[in-house]
Enzyme design. Sequence first.
Site, PDB file in Angstrom:
ATOM      1  CE  LYS A 176      44.736  40.909  91.041  1.00 17.98           C
ATOM      2  NZ  LYS A 176      44.931  40.497  92.431  1.00 17.98           N
ATOM      3  N   GLY A 478       4.538  26.818 127.969  1.00 16.50           N
ATOM      4  CA  GLY A 478       5.461  27.002 129.082  1.00 16.50           C
ATOM      5  C   GLY A 478       6.429  25.838 129.148  1.00 16.50           C
ATOM      6  CB  SER A 552       4.163  25.448 121.578  1.00 14.97           C
ATOM      7  OG  SER A 552       3.562  26.013 122.712  1.00 14.97           O
TER       8      SER A 552
END
Length: 644
Positions: A176, A478, A552
Amino acid sequence: MTDTITTEQPVYVTDALIAEDIDQYLKVHEHKTMLRFITCGSVDDGKSTLIGRLLYDSKMIFEDQLAALENDSKKVGTQGQDIDFALLVDGLAAEREQGITIDVAYRFFNTEKRKFIVADCPGHEQYTRNMVTGASTADLAVILIDARKGVLVQTRRHSYLCHLIGIRNIVLAVNKMDLVDYDPVVFDAIVKDYTEFARSIGIESFTAMPISGFKGDNITTRSANTPWYNGPTLVDHLETVEVLSSLDADKPFRMPVQWVNRPNLDFRGFSGLVATGSVKPGDEIRVLPSGKTSKVTRVVTLDGDLDQAVAGQSVTLCLADEVDCSRGDVIALADNPPQAADQFEATLVWLNDEAMLPGRAYWLKLATQTVSATVQQPKYVVNVNTMEHLAAKTLELNAIGVAELATDKPLVFEPYADSRTLGGFVLIDKITNATVAAGMLHFSLRRAQNVHWQALDVSREAHAALKHQKPAVLWFTGLSGSGKSTIANLVEKRLHAVGKHTFLLDGDNVRHGLNKDLGFTEADRIENIRRVGEVAKLMTDAGLIVLTAFISPFRAEREMVRSLMADGEFIEVFIDTPLEVAESRDVKGLYKKARSGQLKNFTGIDSPYEAPQNPEIRVDTTEETPENAAERIVNQLLGWAPTI
């Protein structure tokens, strides 16, 4: 055909002549060298416009494309010109609507001297990952700077990435220039500013030129608007610059094996792309990581055997001996092989929206090799503005850092500075299959070379036979309060009663000793499970039935532990208890503390739990008592009931 063309002597244009001309044209272009380059820089620096100009000036636009382009240009409106060249490259509707580049756009064009593949890379910071993709195969980078704005943050980021990825041919295109009246003072100031930055990151040289993609200044022809500039045009430079990838032919021979070619019983070869060097019949080779040696008897291609294959050619090698070789192995010169190791230092460019989790296992793909790799906490991250090395616990999106990583088996490699093929890799999330990082290996860690497996006379099979049982890991997972420890304890009591040798690893108990240094952040949870998994593996080697009761919460870590075990030895037991039920029990008062904000990173409240998708055993504690569940688990383990 009866049309004629005027030359010194009349020549009639026939089908045969056209075919001959086409054949000659193809032969000329067949032997041209290929340059892959990228355009990069900050947003709205004119990258797409520049590529569009190159395509237009090289006559690589069909008439229908040109007509459509002129029509689209009128729709979007341009500053007095007939064509908006950026529309040639910005193919996505979102790009055209916003006037920005989002995806990497690849374009092909050629000149009389060379063929080119150019990648237009997006300038926005959130699309840095796309820029890394485009730069990974490039020989040269055109870094554009808006003459009105100068060197910006993204200019520095892209320059640093280009240098990091190994691009040594840099063109600084100050674009430019027409908007600053072609002022040489502006150009010189930008070049000076960029030079200081380039030296700070190790860029030794670059070619600077003033251009205007909008007006075409110094793109294909020298511009009268910049009489003070004596350098080449952009196309002249692209046509003559040395392609560094061509130097791969002078390096030692390396070929990652892609597949074993066995079409019939009379033929066996190993196919792949020659990464570096050359190979010919009679060469002594070594297969890595096994180290087995042999001799090349044939170099086979679809078009027939070759006397020699060089870097960049895809071939099949036939060997004199029946050596064990498969996909992922690397064939190299026998007297000059690459290294193999399982611990490294590497630079990572993080490409995922979710931050890196130190200790998590990811798939690492390097050449044709795929291994499991864990990444440690970064040594530091790089501030691309100041080049400072900053402390960090993880890597966020677009962060660049240095970290150590370990693989589950030896990786054949070379430092990235010596070989992109054997030094560059990607990390892939094991659950989502998303590419999360690009990396460059620096070197192997010395400790990886000093630690070796010790051969043992008493095998894991012998340990198991002495106990008259098959080793296994019952992995109870769980939510807190689901009943994992209760059911695991009942299962162990039943197994012990029938004479089985067991050991129960409970989450709370382990944190009193082995893992007492770990907290409950995601990174610490990952390390907690990694350690327990390694201990469980050692116990199965001793012939034991191991029971573990851990929340976990992450699938990736449970799958990591599964990968440590022999097939069929890992049994995932999902204690499926709804959150509201587990919270109503709250035996330890943990949910109450978590709800009140006293307990951070509590699974199910402010930390996620990723439930198993295909567990071997599922226990719904709202429908089954712990005693019944324990009996069912023991029956399945000992084979007294059908597999559940």
